[in-house]
Structures are given as C-alpha cells and as structure tokens.
Design a protein around this motif. Structure first.
Motif, mmCIF file in Angstrom:
data_model
loop_
_atom_site.group_PDB
_atom_site.id
_atom_site.type_symbol
_atom_site.label_atom_id
_atom_site.label_comp_id
_atom_site.label_asym_id
_atom_site.label_seq_id
_atom_site.Cartn_x
_atom_site.Cartn_y
_atom_site.Cartn_z
ATOM 1 N N ASN A 1 0.819 -1.219 0.000
ATOM 2 C CA ASN A 1 0.000 0.000 0.000
ATOM 3 C C ASN A 1 0.855 1.272 0.000
ATOM 4 O OD1 ASN A 1 -2.503 -1.474 0.144
ATOM 5 N ND2 ASN A 1 -2.070 -1.821 2.318
ATOM 6 N N ALA A 2 1.991 1.184 -0.692
ATOM 7 C CA ALA A 2 2.919 2.312 -0.850
ATOM 8 C C ALA A 2 3.373 2.889 0.479
ATOM 9 C CB ALA A 2 2.284 3.407 -1.714
ATOM 10 N N GLY A 3 3.378 2.038 1.511
ATOM 11 C CA GLY A 3 3.855 2.493 2.817
ATOM 12 C C GLY A 3 2.861 3.335 3.580
ATOM 13 N N PHE A 4 1.646 3.467 3.060
ATOM 14 C CA PHE A 4 0.629 4.272 3.754
ATOM 15 C C PHE A 4 0.038 3.518 4.933
ATOM 16 C CE2 PHE A 4 -4.025 4.864 4.171
ATOM 17 C CZ PHE A 4 -4.029 6.122 4.760
ATOM 18 N N SER A 5 -0.256 2.232 4.748
ATOM 19 C CA SER A 5 -0.902 1.445 5.787
ATOM 20 C C SER A 5 -0.577 -0.033 5.598
ATOM 21 C CB SER A 5 -2.425 1.647 5.743
ATOM 22 O OG SER A 5 -3.083 0.805 6.675
ATOM 23 N N GLU A 6 -0.612 -0.754 6.709
ATOM 24 C CA GLU A 6 -0.426 -2.197 6.647
ATOM 25 C C GLU A 6 -1.721 -2.909 6.270
ATOM 26 O OE1 GLU A 6 1.129 -3.368 10.393
ATOM 27 O OE2 GLU A 6 3.007 -2.236 10.181
ATOM 28 N N SER A 7 -2.835 -2.187 6.349
ATOM 29 C CA SER A 7 -4.142 -2.766 6.019
ATOM 30 C C SER A 7 -4.679 -2.159 4.729
ATOM 31 C CB SER A 7 -5.135 -2.515 7.163
ATOM 32 O OG SER A 7 -4.652 -3.061 8.363
ATOM 33 N N THR A 8 -5.792 -2.702 4.259
ATOM 34 C CA THR A 8 -6.434 -2.163 3.069
ATOM 35 C C THR A 8 -6.863 -0.724 3.332
ATOM 36 O OG1 THR A 8 -7.265 -4.355 2.479
ATOM 37 C CG2 THR A 8 -8.329 -2.445 1.429
ATOM 38 N N PRO A 9 -6.402 0.246 2.545
ATOM 39 C CA PRO A 9 -6.726 1.650 2.798
ATOM 40 C C PRO A 9 -8.185 1.983 2.496
ATOM 41 C CG PRO A 9 -4.771 1.415 1.404
ATOM 42 C CD PRO A 9 -5.446 0.084 1.447
ATOM 43 N N TRP A 10 -8.659 3.063 3.087
ATOM 44 C CA TRP A 10 -10.049 3.489 2.926
ATOM 45 C C TRP A 10 -10.359 3.843 1.466
ATOM 46 C CZ3 TRP A 10 -12.032 8.586 1.921
ATOM 47 C CH2 TRP A 10 -11.040 9.556 1.706
ATOM 48 N N LEU A 11 -9.350 4.300 0.731
ATOM 49 C CA LEU A 11 -9.399 4.441 -0.721
ATOM 50 C C LEU A 11 -8.188 3.700 -1.270
ATOM 51 C CD1 LEU A 11 -10.280 8.210 -1.473
ATOM 52 C CD2 LEU A 11 -11.663 6.208 -2.072
ATOM 53 N N PRO A 12 -8.317 3.082 -2.430
ATOM 54 C CA PRO A 12 -7.162 2.336 -2.943
ATOM 55 C C PRO A 12 -5.988 3.236 -3.289
ATOM 56 C CG PRO A 12 -8.960 2.367 -4.554
ATOM 57 C CD PRO A 12 -9.503 2.974 -3.300
ATOM 58 N N VAL A 13 -4.782 2.738 -3.068
ATOM 59 C CA VAL A 13 -3.581 3.431 -3.530
ATOM 60 C C VAL A 13 -3.575 3.349 -5.056
ATOM 61 C CG1 VAL A 13 -1.066 3.383 -3.583
ATOM 62 C CG2 VAL A 13 -2.280 2.926 -1.439
ATOM 63 N N PHE A 14 -3.370 4.485 -5.707
ATOM 64 C CA PHE A 14 -3.366 4.522 -7.166
ATOM 65 C C PHE A 14 -2.012 4.033 -7.677
ATOM 66 C CE2 PHE A 14 -3.054 7.340 -11.116
ATOM 67 C CZ PHE A 14 -3.806 6.464 -11.892
ATOM 68 N N LYS A 15 -2.046 2.987 -8.501
ATOM 69 C CA LYS A 15 -0.794 2.399 -8.983
ATOM 70 C C LYS A 15 0.044 3.407 -9.762
ATOM 71 C CE LYS A 15 -2.317 -2.415 -9.053
ATOM 72 N NZ LYS A 15 -2.601 -3.611 -9.880
ATOM 73 N N GLY A 16 -0.624 4.367 -10.425
ATOM 74 C CA GLY A 16 0.101 5.389 -11.167
ATOM 75 C C GLY A 16 0.919 6.314 -10.291
ATOM 76 N N HIS A 17 0.692 6.257 -8.966
ATOM 77 C CA HIS A 17 1.450 7.105 -8.038
ATOM 78 C C HIS A 17 2.713 6.447 -7.514
ATOM 79 C CE1 HIS A 17 -2.295 9.712 -6.807
ATOM 80 N NE2 HIS A 17 -1.841 10.002 -8.005
ATOM 81 N N LEU A 18 2.855 5.149 -7.728
ATOM 82 C CA LEU A 18 3.975 4.424 -7.112
ATOM 83 C C LEU A 18 5.327 4.964 -7.545
ATOM 84 C CD1 LEU A 18 2.687 0.729 -7.237
ATOM 85 C CD2 LEU A 18 2.644 2.335 -5.310
ATOM 86 N N ALA A 19 5.466 5.263 -8.828
ATOM 87 C CA ALA A 19 6.757 5.764 -9.324
ATOM 88 C C ALA A 19 7.092 7.139 -8.768
ATOM 89 C CB ALA A 19 6.753 5.796 -10.855
ATOM 90 N N ALA A 20 6.062 7.851 -8.269
ATOM 91 C CA ALA A 20 6.275 9.192 -7.714
ATOM 92 C C ALA A 20 6.394 9.169 -6.199
ATOM 93 C CB ALA A 20 5.121 10.107 -8.129
ATOM 94 N N ALA A 21 6.525 8.001 -5.600
ATOM 95 C CA ALA A 21 6.588 7.882 -4.140
ATOM 96 C C ALA A 21 7.758 8.678 -3.566
ATOM 97 C CB ALA A 21 6.711 6.408 -3.742
ATOM 98 N N VAL A 22 7.600 9.075 -2.324
ATOM 99 C CA VAL A 22 8.635 9.854 -1.642
ATOM 100 C C VAL A 22 9.978 9.136 -1.694
ATOM 101 C CG1 VAL A 22 9.377 10.774 0.595
ATOM 102 C CG2 VAL A 22 6.986 11.035 -0.139
ATOM 103 N N SER A 23 9.974 7.836 -1.451
ATOM 104 C CA SER A 23 11.236 7.080 -1.426
ATOM 105 C C SER A 23 11.995 7.180 -2.743
ATOM 106 C CB SER A 23 10.952 5.609 -1.113
ATOM 107 O OG SER A 23 10.143 5.023 -2.138
ATOM 108 N N ALA A 24 11.266 7.176 -3.857
ATOM 109 C CA ALA A 24 11.906 7.271 -5.175
ATOM 110 C C ALA A 24 12.402 8.688 -5.431
ATOM 111 C CB ALA A 24 10.932 6.844 -6.264
ATOM 112 N N GLN A 25 11.596 9.677 -5.088
ATOM 113 C CA GLN A 25 11.954 11.059 -5.395
ATOM 114 C C GLN A 25 13.093 11.579 -4.525
ATOM 115 O OE1 GLN A 25 9.273 13.974 -6.641
ATOM 116 N NE2 GLN A 25 7.546 12.599 -6.988
ATOM 117 N N GLU A 26 13.193 11.066 -3.314
ATOM 118 C CA GLU A 26 14.286 11.527 -2.440
ATOM 119 C C GLU A 26 15.646 11.132 -3.001
ATOM 120 O OE1 GLU A 26 12.660 12.278 1.992
ATOM 121 O OE2 GLU A 26 13.224 10.196 1.565
#
Length: 539
Positions: free
Chosen positions: A415-440
């Motif tokens: 869940n892109a590091g947001f939560s260990e459980s299913t999030p209240w809204l789905p994590v958008f797969k198109g956002h994964l490449a823009a994650a903080v870990s990648a951009q840092e």
C-alpha cells in the motif's frame, strides 16, 4: 519571547488530509499520530505551517466536514492527547498548526441538532434554520444544495423544513441567533487555548442566510468554478443572492478577529465560494478587522492559460486593496493540478512552472499534500467511490476521491507504505513511481525542486513581503516584478510548450542561479525561455 504577529504574510501552508496522509495503527485510515510521525518530512519541505483538514468527532458522511462534537477528536484519528503531541512536535520544528473549522453547519448527529429537531419550543429550537412549508407542502423557497437538489429537507417530528446548503445530514446553523454566535466563538477559543496557530474557515460566507427566505434569481451567465461547482449541477443555474454571503456575516468575522487578537500570532484563512468571489474576498479581508487572508476557487477551475492567470491575479490585486491573498492551485475538493492543468500528458517542467508562479505571487500559499510529488489525479472505479458528491453526479463528474487517495511513501512497501491494512481508498498504482522514497533519491525530482525552491524563497524578502506589478509580455507568458525597499526581482514564466523570446526590462544580474529549474537565457533587454521555462532576475 516576542511573538511574530505577521508570520502568516508570505507563509507557505502545507495542507494535510489526515485520513490519507499516514496510518500509524494499521486500520487503513490515516490519523493524527501518523501526521506526527511524518513531521520531519513536512519540515524538510521548508514550509511554515500545516493546515489539518477536519479531525473532529463526526459520522463521516462528508468525511469530517459534518462535525458532531467541535471539542473532540474522532476516534479514527486519535485523541486530544494525540493532537496535543502533534502541536508540540510541530512547534518544536518551528511549524505552525492551522486547523479546519466548519462553522456554517454541523452533522445531524450533533447534540444541538438532536435537541433542535425534538420540538418547536426546546432551548435550541432556533439554533438551526427551520421554516414552514408552502401551502402545497413544497419547500419554503427555491434554494439549492451544493451537492444537488433542494437545500431544504423535511423533518417529520417538527413538521418543518430545515436548511442544508450541503448534504441533508449537514443542517445549517442559524447565525441570526446570538447564542449560536457565542457558542461558535467559544468552540473556536477551545482550540486557541490548546495552542493552535490559526484556522482555515470552511465555506465561511455560508454562515448567514436571508431572514426573509427570498428566492434566488436565475444565473444569467453560468460560470463554472464559483464554488468548484460544474454545469451538470443545477446549483450553478442560480445566482446565490440570498442563501449566503449576507451582510451580517461581516460583523461575525469581526468577532472572530477580535477573539484571535487576544491570542497574538494566530491567523485565519477563509474559503470563499461565491458568485462574486473576488469582491467577497476584498470585503472579508479589508481594514484589518476581519479575516487575515482568504482564497477563492478562481485557481481551482479547469481553466489555465497565461491570459487567464494574469487577469485573475491582477483582478484580485486590484480588488483586494489592503487585503491579503492566499493562493492555492489544488486542495482536497478539486482534481489534482498535474491533471487539471495539463494537456492530457504528464510534464514535470509544466508542473514546475506552476510551482514557481504560485510561490512568487504576492501573498501566502497553500500547497496540497502530494502536490510536491507532482501527483496526478487518481483513476478510480465507480465501486471504489466513497464521496457522496461523486456518487451523485457520476459519470459526468467523478467526485473528489481522485485527489484524496493515500499518500505514496514507499513504492516497494505494501500500500505504498501508507498502511499495513487495506486503505479506505485504494492506492493509485500510477502514483507508485512518484513515491517519496523514489523522489528523495533523485536530485532532479519534483520533491527536491520544491524543497530547494522553498528554502531559497525563505531568504527572499522581496517575495515574502514585496509588491507585484505585471509587465507587457507574449500571450503565452507571465512577466511580473516583485519589489520591496530597494530590491526588484523580475519573474519570467513560459506557460507553453514552445520556446519564447521577448523583450524585458534591463536586468542587473540573474537570480536563483543555484536552482537547477531556472533555465532562462538573459541577453541585454531580451530573454529566451525554453518550453515551460523559468527566469528570475534582479533589476
């Protein structure tokens, strides 16, 4: 210790939507301890304050903008002690905390409304806006809800209609009743005593209604964007003359300001959703005795070209006079700017030029979480929607869930590091490449561009406090000057995908050369800007 009463002038405010920021307890919903856990990240952005979207006790029919207890934290977000800890950790890092206050309406589960609807003669009978039906049983007038349909709902117990400018579960308070005003001010002071540094006042021009309940006239020119409302919503077909922005609201704002003046260094930023938003902004920020600053929906529309941007900025500057603007190009109510102001494709350079424009205008600035990552609008399936606005108007309008999906922290984590459980809204797969870990890890990333530009901006007094004046320029460009004391900075921005050359005032030297995003070629009285080019110079 001396308090800086004017810290908010020129401040950059980072909006956190807590339920989508970081989940600390693994229930799929972001919370206040999650915000505290990420306070070092927020500090690394070089912002001045955090605006927290509502975290108060609520049935969450409108995700916290339906408050059932103004003095407590909803259990899904934590406790009052968690809030106190968040304040302490923010202040330790020199970050101010601004909280959302939803004053015009409550939840229908608030104790006040439960009592008010119980009879016509209880102590809180007139705390909400109640009205008799017309002789034929229809609502008292033609007022419409922002969320579609009549703004009146029938209550079988009182056998009257009550006003709701938003959801039927969000009844409007009656601010013509002095007890309502006094109680509201008391609830605001509760948080001032707790150490907050200011308030973002939601829909603040909705507090008062026309006592005579006169019908609204039709809107002769339907203008999208007056409150983020689109043409598929009938709300846009009325001129909202009587259901909001009443003259009595000015005196109420003066009372709020008088209260905040007792707590030096606190501030207010008002959200103005109105047919005449610029005039209302001017009235609500005039004379230093009402709102400290305000923002409208003018930059939250689909429109974006150099002429529109310049006209909007100049009109606001002309109308505000002694008022102070607060600029935003994104928030939790509109699709993300990387998509909304695009040509259908993603462009880092285009997003950077919008960033520089926003951060070089005269005024304060709100940045919505994820904007610093260049996040695009998330695409969701209908069955994933939870926003009542989007569900009501699907598919013509997909609602606000696309800008509220969880923050992507780590592209490798569940869940892109947001939560260990299913999030209240789905994590958008198109956002994964823009994650903080990648951009840092990428010195040329949007995130690092925001960090470096905000750090540089903090040192430029001319940008924090200076005046603004536009110069004549090509139709696809913005050329304006900021001046403070004997310093003058020229900002040249190309809002197009074509190289542009144009005449400019003679410069003394280029500015911001340490910023990799500055790429203009200055030559005498000319400047050449590459596609979505950025130029800064001292005059």
């Amino acid at each position: 210790m001396q308090v800086d009463r004017d810290w908010w002038r020129g401040a950059v405010i980072y909006q956190v939507y807590p339920r989508s920021f970081f989940d600390s307890n693994g229930d799929g919903i972001g919370d206040l301890p999650g915000v505290t856990a990420k306070m070092d990240y927020i500090a690394s952005l070089n912002v001045d304050a955090v605006w927290l979207s509502p975290f108060f006790t609520s049935p969450m029919k409108d995700f916290g903008y339906d408050v059932s207890d103004y003095r407590n934290v909803d259990p899904i977000f934590g406790t009052l002690e968690d809030f106190d800890q968040l304040i302490a950790e923010a202040h330790k890092r020199g970050i101010k905390i601004i909280i959302d206050q939803v004053l015009s309406h409550t939840s229908d589960q608030h104790a006040w409304f439960v009592e008010s609807r119980s009879s016509r003669n209880n102590p809180k009978a007139d705390w909400y806006v109640w009205a008799e039906p017309k002789p034929d049983g229809t609502p008292p007038n033609n007022w419409l809800s922002v969320f579609g349909g009549s703004a009146w709902a029938w209550d079988s117990r009182r056998r009257q209609y009550y006003l709701h400018n938003f959801l039927t579960s969000q009844p409007d308070l009656n601010f013509h009743h002095p007890e309502v005003v006094n109680q509201t001010l008391s609830d605001v002071e509760f948080w001032l005593k707790r150490g907050v540094d200011g308030f973002r006042l939601d829909a603040i021009n909705f507090c008062y209604h026309d006592k005579k309940l006169r019908n609204n006239p039709p809107n002769e020119e339907i203008a999208e964007g007056s409150i983020g409302v689109r043409k598929e919503n009938p709300y846009a077909y009325q001129s909202h003359r009587h259901d909001k922005t009443q003259p009595e609201n000015l005196a109420f704002l003066q009372k709020i300001r008088a209260l905040l003046d007792k707590y030096p260094g606190t501030t207010t930023v008002g959200e103005i959703g109105d047919d005449n938003s610029l005039d209302t902004m001017a009235a609500y920020t005039a004379n230093g005795d009402k709102l400290h600053m305000a923002y409208s929906f003018d930059f939250l529309t689909e429109q974006c070209n150099a002429n529109f941007l310049r006209t909007t900025i100049e009109t606001i500057e002309t109308k505000l006079n002694d008022g102070w603007p607060c600029w935003a190009i994104g928030n939790h109510d509109v699709s993300r700017v990387a998509t909304r102001w695009s040509d259908g494709s993603y462009s880092r350079e285009r997003n950077l030029v919008y960033m520089v424009m926003l951060l070089t205008l005269r005024g304060s600035v709100c940045i919505y979480q994820g904007e610093e990552l260049g996040l695009e609008e998330a695409e969701l399936a209908y069955e994933d929607l939870v926003d009542p606005y989007g569900i009501a108007f699907w598919p013509e309008y997909k609602g606000r869930d696309g800008c509220r999906t969880p923050m992507p922290w780590n592209m490798e984590d569940n869940n892109a590091g947001f939560s260990e459980s299913t999030p209240w809204l789905p994590v958008f797969k198109g956002h994964l490449a823009a994650a903080v870990s990648a951009q840092e890890q990428d010195p040329e990333s949007m995130l690092n561009a925001y960090r470096s530009f905000l750090a540089w901006r903090r040192q430029q007094e001319v940008l924090l406090k200076g005046e603004i004046e536009f110069h004549k320029s090509n139709k696809s460009t913005l050329l304006f000057e900021r001046s403070y004391g004997n310093k003058r900075m020229l900002i040249a921005l190309n809002i197009s995908d074509k190289t542009v050359s144009m005449k400019v005032p003679a410069i003394s030297e280029a500015a911001g050369e340490e910023l990799s995003i500055v790429n203009a070629d200055w030559s005498g009285s000319k400047v050449e800007l590459p596609p979505y080019g950025i130029g800064l110079a001292w005059l």
